[in-house]
Scaffold this motif. Sequence first.
Motif, PDB file in Angstrom:
ATOM      1  N   LYS A 153       0.754  -1.068  -0.155  1.00 35.87           N
ATOM      2  CA  LYS A 153      -0.107   0.078  -0.038  1.00 35.87           C
ATOM      3  C   LYS A 153       0.855   1.303  -0.033  1.00 35.87           C
ATOM      4  CE  LYS A 153      -3.993   2.188   0.454  1.00 35.87           C
ATOM      5  NZ  LYS A 153      -3.472   3.437   0.257  1.00 35.87           N
ATOM      6  N   LYS A 154       1.901   1.122   0.849  1.00 39.16           N
ATOM      7  CA  LYS A 154       2.836   2.451   0.915  1.00 39.16           C
ATOM      8  C   LYS A 154       3.474   2.667  -0.480  1.00 39.16           C
ATOM      9  CE  LYS A 154       4.098   2.274   5.679  1.00 39.16           C
ATOM     10  NZ  LYS A 154       5.089   1.948   6.724  1.00 39.16           N
ATOM     11  N   GLN A 155       3.922   1.490  -1.451  1.00 38.74           N
ATOM     12  CA  GLN A 155       4.649   1.610  -2.527  1.00 38.74           C
ATOM     13  C   GLN A 155       3.654   2.186  -3.749  1.00 38.74           C
ATOM     14  OE1 GLN A 155       7.763   1.546  -3.328  1.00 38.74           O
ATOM     15  NE2 GLN A 155       7.072   2.385  -5.295  1.00 38.74           N
ATOM     16  N   THR A 156       2.276   1.714  -3.492  1.00 37.28           N
ATOM     17  CA  THR A 156       1.342   2.253  -4.357  1.00 37.28           C
ATOM     18  C   THR A 156       1.004   3.556  -4.257  1.00 37.28           C
ATOM     19  OG1 THR A 156       0.254  -0.161  -4.506  1.00 37.28           O
ATOM     20  CG2 THR A 156      -1.122   2.032  -5.158  1.00 37.28           C
ATOM     21  N   ASP A 157       1.032   4.088  -2.766  1.00 37.90           N
ATOM     22  CA  ASP A 157       0.774   5.300  -2.547  1.00 37.90           C
ATOM     23  C   ASP A 157       1.829   6.370  -3.268  1.00 37.90           C
ATOM     24  OD1 ASP A 157      -1.448   4.927  -1.312  1.00 37.90           O
ATOM     25  OD2 ASP A 157      -0.716   4.996   0.626  1.00 37.90           O
ATOM     26  N   ARG A 158       3.084   5.781  -3.057  1.00 32.98           N
ATOM     27  CA  ARG A 158       4.082   6.390  -3.672  1.00 32.98           C
ATOM     28  C   ARG A 158       4.258   6.733  -5.380  1.00 32.98           C
ATOM     29  NH1 ARG A 158       7.394   4.094   0.611  1.00 32.98           N
ATOM     30  NH2 ARG A 158       7.669   2.114  -0.509  1.00 32.98           N
ATOM     31  N   ASN A 159       3.485   5.569  -5.968  1.00 32.11           N
ATOM     32  CA  ASN A 159       3.567   5.424  -7.415  1.00 32.11           C
ATOM     33  C   ASN A 159       2.488   6.565  -7.744  1.00 32.11           C
ATOM     34  OD1 ASN A 159       5.371   3.103  -7.480  1.00 32.11           O
ATOM     35  ND2 ASN A 159       3.670   1.847  -7.598  1.00 32.11           N
ATOM     36  N   LEU A 160       1.209   6.492  -6.999  1.00 26.69           N
ATOM     37  CA  LEU A 160       0.045   7.399  -7.283  1.00 26.69           C
ATOM     38  C   LEU A 160       0.602   8.778  -7.118  1.00 26.69           C
ATOM     39  CD1 LEU A 160      -2.650   5.501  -5.592  1.00 26.69           C
ATOM     40  CD2 LEU A 160      -2.626   6.073  -7.892  1.00 26.69           C
ATOM     41  N   ARG A 194       0.507  11.857  -9.887  1.00 25.41           N
ATOM     42  CA  ARG A 194      -0.046  13.309  -9.635  1.00 25.41           C
ATOM     43  C   ARG A 194       0.793  14.355  -9.971  1.00 25.41           C
ATOM     44  NH1 ARG A 194      -2.466  10.534  -5.276  1.00 25.41           N
ATOM     45  NH2 ARG A 194      -0.880  11.129  -3.673  1.00 25.41           N
ATOM     46  N   ASN A 195       2.410  14.185  -9.600  1.00 21.69           N
ATOM     47  CA  ASN A 195       3.425  15.248 -10.045  1.00 21.69           C
ATOM     48  C   ASN A 195       3.710  15.178 -11.404  1.00 21.69           C
ATOM     49  OD1 ASN A 195       2.924  15.715  -6.934  1.00 21.69           O
ATOM     50  ND2 ASN A 195       4.846  14.469  -6.366  1.00 21.69           N
ATOM     51  N   SER A 196       3.497  14.202 -12.188  1.00 18.85           N
ATOM     52  CA  SER A 196       3.803  14.175 -13.343  1.00 18.85           C
ATOM     53  C   SER A 196       2.526  14.196 -14.350  1.00 18.85           C
ATOM     54  CB  SER A 196       4.451  12.672 -13.629  1.00 18.85           C
ATOM     55  OG  SER A 196       5.517  12.631 -12.635  1.00 18.85           O
ATOM     56  N   LYS A 197       1.606  14.710 -13.751  1.00 18.32           N
ATOM     57  CA  LYS A 197       0.130  14.602 -14.539  1.00 18.32           C
ATOM     58  C   LYS A 197       0.371  15.240 -16.067  1.00 18.32           C
ATOM     59  CE  LYS A 197      -4.517  16.199 -14.412  1.00 18.32           C
ATOM     60  NZ  LYS A 197      -5.690  17.005 -13.414  1.00 18.32           N
ATOM     61  N   VAL A 215       2.903  12.977 -18.427  1.00 13.75           N
ATOM     62  CA  VAL A 215       1.910  11.822 -18.520  1.00 13.75           C
ATOM     63  C   VAL A 215       1.114  11.735 -19.576  1.00 13.75           C
ATOM     64  CG1 VAL A 215       0.184   9.901 -17.762  1.00 13.75           C
ATOM     65  CG2 VAL A 215       2.316  10.659 -16.215  1.00 13.75           C
ATOM     66  N   LYS A 216       0.241  13.065 -19.436  1.00 12.34           N
ATOM     67  CA  LYS A 216      -0.997  13.244 -20.693  1.00 12.34           C
ATOM     68  C   LYS A 216      -0.335  13.665 -21.992  1.00 12.34           C
ATOM     69  CE  LYS A 216      -4.745  16.362 -21.373  1.00 12.34           C
ATOM     70  NZ  LYS A 216      -4.567  16.408 -22.944  1.00 12.34           N
ATOM     71  N   ARG A 217       0.882  14.257 -21.869  1.00  5.77           N
ATOM     72  CA  ARG A 217       1.517  14.552 -23.262  1.00  5.77           C
ATOM     73  C   ARG A 217       2.151  13.349 -23.861  1.00  5.77           C
ATOM     74  NH1 ARG A 217       4.598  18.056 -21.042  1.00  5.77           N
ATOM     75  NH2 ARG A 217       6.428  16.676 -20.899  1.00  5.77           N
ATOM     76  N   ASN A 218       2.751  12.497 -23.258  1.00  2.00           N
ATOM     77  CA  ASN A 218       3.129  11.158 -23.554  1.00  2.00           C
ATOM     78  C   ASN A 218       2.114  10.141 -23.978  1.00  2.00           C
ATOM     79  OD1 ASN A 218       6.272  10.654 -23.192  1.00  2.00           O
ATOM     80  ND2 ASN A 218       5.571  11.998 -21.557  1.00  2.00           N
ATOM     81  N   ASP A 239      17.676   5.354 -19.162  1.00  2.00           N
ATOM     82  CA  ASP A 239      16.624   5.937 -18.268  1.00  2.00           C
ATOM     83  C   ASP A 239      15.461   5.278 -18.594  1.00  2.00           C
ATOM     84  OD1 ASP A 239      15.182   7.738 -16.928  1.00  2.00           O
ATOM     85  OD2 ASP A 239      16.219   9.669 -17.469  1.00  2.00           O
ATOM     86  N   ILE A 240      14.784   5.098 -17.260  1.00  4.67           N
ATOM     87  CA  ILE A 240      13.534   4.155 -17.422  1.00  4.67           C
ATOM     88  C   ILE A 240      12.513   5.011 -18.052  1.00  4.67           C
ATOM     89  CG2 ILE A 240      12.717   4.784 -14.847  1.00  4.67           C
ATOM     90  CD1 ILE A 240      12.350   1.354 -16.797  1.00  4.67           C
ATOM     91  N   ARG A 241      12.713   6.563 -17.731  1.00  2.00           N
ATOM     92  CA  ARG A 241      11.471   7.237 -18.475  1.00  2.00           C
ATOM     93  C   ARG A 241      11.484   7.195 -19.754  1.00  2.00           C
ATOM     94  NH1 ARG A 241      13.571  12.560 -15.273  1.00  2.00           N
ATOM     95  NH2 ARG A 241      15.516  11.575 -15.834  1.00  2.00           N
TER      96      ARG A 241
END
Length: 579
Positions: free
Chosen positions: A312-319, A323-326, A329-332, A561-563
């Motif tokens: 749950k903690k890791q999922t919260d970090r992923n979420l 949110r910070n990369s909204k 993410v939309k552009r990609n 770069d994983i990105r």
Amino acid sequence: MEIENRIRNLMWTVSGDYALNTRLDVASFSKSKYISMYDAIKQGAFAKYFDTNALSMYIVKKLFYGVEEPVLMNIAQICVDLAVYQKIVEERPGVCNIRRKAFEAMLDKDFRKMNDSFIGRVKLEIIRQFLNGKGTAEKRIQDVLDVLYPLEEASDTMEIIQAVDRIYNFAIDRSFERKHGDLEFVLNTSIEELAEATWQDFLDEEMYESVLEQMVDQVNQQVVSLEEKESAEEKKQDGPKKKSVVVLDEKALEKMNSYMQLNFGKSYLSEAEQKRTDRRLCNGAHADCSLYYTDGILQNPVLINAQYVNAKKQTDRNLLLLRNSKNMVKRNVDIMTHNLKRSLVTRTQQEELLSEYGSIIPSRLWKLGRTEDTKLFRRVIRQNETDFVVDILMDASGSQRDRQSQVALQAFIISEALSNVQIPHRVMSFCTFWDYTVMQRFREYDAPKSENRKILQYTTSSNNRDGLAIRAAADSLLQREEENKILIVLSDGRPNDVVVNRPNSRNPKPYCGDYAVKDTAQEVRKARNKGVYVLGVFAGKEQDLQAEKRIFGKDFAYIKDIRNFSNVVGQYLQKLLDW
């Protein structure tokens, strides 16, 4: 009891902490009271000046990667001794005499044992220089001493940890970092991964921490002892003793399925389906293995345990990263969606050609018998309308833990774009614990777009048996009706599965190194021969690049770069659609 009280009081006096409660080696008092006294002094001083749990936790994590325990413990003992002695002798000068007599007792009792090993000879040199004055030693030993003696000025536990790690990696096992990773990698080992090495202890625990506390407490007691640890070779010579490998009894085997449910969530396959799948897929190099299909502990938990909380903690970090990369993410997603749509439209366009057959064109009939032009018909050529299905398979072993959120975000971008163009696709991760290769499903092929957010539940742990995971993923693709089947594998080029030795049960052959690379490459070739396009996306260390090339051949992409994961996958899909 009287001896124990005397030793404990000595430890308390030195540490100044009368709440300090650690186990003491009372048995050593019968060998030499000075050895026992000096161990107690060191234990108190170590607790006073340094973080004992930090060093012990490092040792537990280092042992997880298969290092030789006696050697590592002997190195740690020397480092702790040098780090605390100067500090405590400045406060209590009498400690110098106790140390001298303890060292003399060690020479009387353990000289031959110490002289039989390299680290033992290092310890002998330190004893000699303490008793007779510092001098020079043979080069190999002197190189270690050059790392050890600066610890006399150490003020931070990390300095001790760095010294232990450096000595082990460069004086004992120079291949350790290449095989496993550097000190930072070892220190980042998670609690869940530590369960791998001692899972039997964890079966009766709801939380990992209680077992780890016991392990750390044992190490705390050992690192301040002067007792020389026996090497593996010495143990063989002395006859059969307690094995260092984990041995599973029948009772533990019965608990294993329950343990898998507790820590990876319930399986979405029935018991009968699970057995049929294992019989069909778990053969050859994977004959003694099992597959475990699950939607994850957050989707189908048995209870709220430590694994659930950590997931749950890791999922919260992923979420949070989402949110910070909204905007990114939309552009990609928009770019990938646009490119895929354009390629799909091109595939479905129609082209009209003049032909000698087809639908007659009345306006061209006048040419009949008057010219040599016989193309009096219109023929419609349809572009390739074959359909596609995609499987995204992500390595979820411990080697990916430093980039968990980035991997989850990139997979989410890919899935969003594929959903927008209505290409059926499945997203799964894989890791291997014990003899189970865990296949965690985040979304199924024909699931609605809303299911994509489950990808952000991606977490990592344990090992990776890549060959079996690829075989399982390809098997699912081959059952689909779509003509073009695509498998995209994100990995680090290091298939590695720790084997647990157990009586009266399956004992899989060690799955690592060249053997594992060859098997994984064979599974990729088998999938391709059956009509599955396989792309390997490599996100590991550069020294493992050659292994990745051997596995995936020319169809692999190296991303530093994983990105860039989603971009690389988008370009590959677009290329296949344009064919």
